[in-house]
Design an enzyme around this catalytic site. Structure first.
Site, short mmCIF file in Angstrom:
data_model
loop_
_atom_site.label_atom_id
_atom_site.label_comp_id
_atom_site.label_asym_id
_atom_site.label_seq_id
_atom_site.Cartn_x
_atom_site.Cartn_y
_atom_site.Cartn_z
CB ALA A 156 76.95 88.78 33.81
CB SER A 161 79.27 91.19 35.72
OG SER A 161 80.40 91.53 34.93
CG HIS A 163 83.75 93.13 33.29
ND1 HIS A 163 84.85 93.74 32.75
CD2 HIS A 163 83.51 92.06 32.51
CE1 HIS A 163 85.26 93.09 31.67
NE2 HIS A 163 84.46 92.04 31.50
CG ASP A 170 86.26 92.36 28.46
OD1 ASP A 170 86.41 91.29 29.08
OD2 ASP A 170 85.19 92.98 28.41
CD GLU A 219 83.82 86.11 27.96
OE1 GLU A 219 82.59 86.14 27.87
OE2 GLU A 219 84.47 86.86 28.73
CG HIS A 222 86.95 88.15 31.14
ND1 HIS A 222 85.94 89.07 31.36
CD2 HIS A 222 87.28 87.67 32.37
CE1 HIS A 222 85.68 89.14 32.66
NE2 HIS A 222 86.48 88.29 33.29
ZN LIG Z 1 84.91 90.48 30.16
#
Ligand SMILES: [Zn+2]
Length: 256
Positions: A156, A161, A163, A170, A219, A222
């Site tokens: 990203a 992101s 995150h 994750d 994902e 995630h």
């Molecule tokens: Zn992730």
């Protein structure tokens, strides 16, 4: 009248950003930074009609990075881009430092315990919070070596992101199996998480069939904390993306 407003509760501190496809989910977290909540700017466009009864109950901003409902995608960078939440270090098995907001972390501990107790198996944190600075370094390195297009496919852009919100992580099996790989979705851990994370306020943020909406490949590792009220509503409605739930445009790629 806007159907969402921002919460001023410091306990909801979080940021938002998404991370990435494979490589983007990896870098280590940077230093913990304290964020001072600022008044919310309720300038977002009205949301489409979705569960009115739900929005009448608990409503937070999808724009304010401190809100547990903040929506970050390739068309919705964090504002400010270098936002940093107040974080806590979680006492859980991990591969990199497990840093999340207090609320998301508390929910994560319950989810990990329930997985172990209910047959999902043991879990560990692969990646959690990632700072703007770390994301910038990672992405710039990839751009330098691969070019913009390939770098965007793996990581990203800084400020984009999930995150960076302190609300996303994750998850990996313990012991590791299929870390940051699609096959994680077929492990006992991945199967249990996909079916049960909503009970703890988490959603599988990038479902397999929603790449055109989320901008990210499948994902299964995630997860994003949005709170039990919203995750339960999405579960009951059968809506799997935040973009669809809030009536936001699909975000398959960055704006030109
Ligand atoms: Zn992730």
């Amino acid at each position: 009248m806007p159907r969402h407003w921002k919460s001023s509760s410091a306990g909801l501190a979080a940021l938002g950003l998404l991370a990435v496809t494979l490589a983007g989910c990896a870098p280590d977290a940077g230093p913990v930074v304290t964020h001072t909540p600022t008044p919310a700017a309720s300038t977002a466009a009205p949301l489409v009609d979705k569960p009115k009864s739900f929005f009448n109950k608990t409503q937070y901003s999808i724009d304010d990075p401190t809100s547990i409902w903040v929506v970050v995608n390739k068309l919705r960078p964090l504002q400010p881009a270098n936002y940093a939440p107040k974080l806590v270090t979680l006492n859980v098995p991990h591969i990199s430092a497990p840093l999340m907001t207090q609320e998301a972390g508390d929910a994560l501990l319950k989810m990990f315990a329930a997985s172990a107790a209910e047959g999902g198996g043991a879990l560990q944190v692969q990646n959690s919070y990632r700072s703007f600075a770390v994301q910038t370094n990672t992405h710039n390195s990839l751009v330098a070596s691969l070019g913009q297009s390939k770098a965007d496919a793996q990581s990203a852009r800084p400020g984009y992101s999930e995150h960076q919100t302190g609300l996303a992580l994750d998850v990996a099996a313990l012991p590791s199996k299929c870390d940051i790989a699609a096959c994680f979705g077929q492990t006992p851990q991945g199967i249990w998480l996909a079916a049960n994370s909503w009970r703890f306020g988490y959603i599988l943020r990038y479902p397999a069939d929603m790449t055109a909406i989320t901008g990210y490949i499948y994902e299964p590792w995630h997860f994003r904390y949005v709170g039990v009220a919203l995750s339960t509503e999405m579960h009951n409605d059968g809506i799997t993306t935040l973009e669809e739930f809030f009536g936001l445009p699909a975000a398959p790629d960055y704006a030109p």
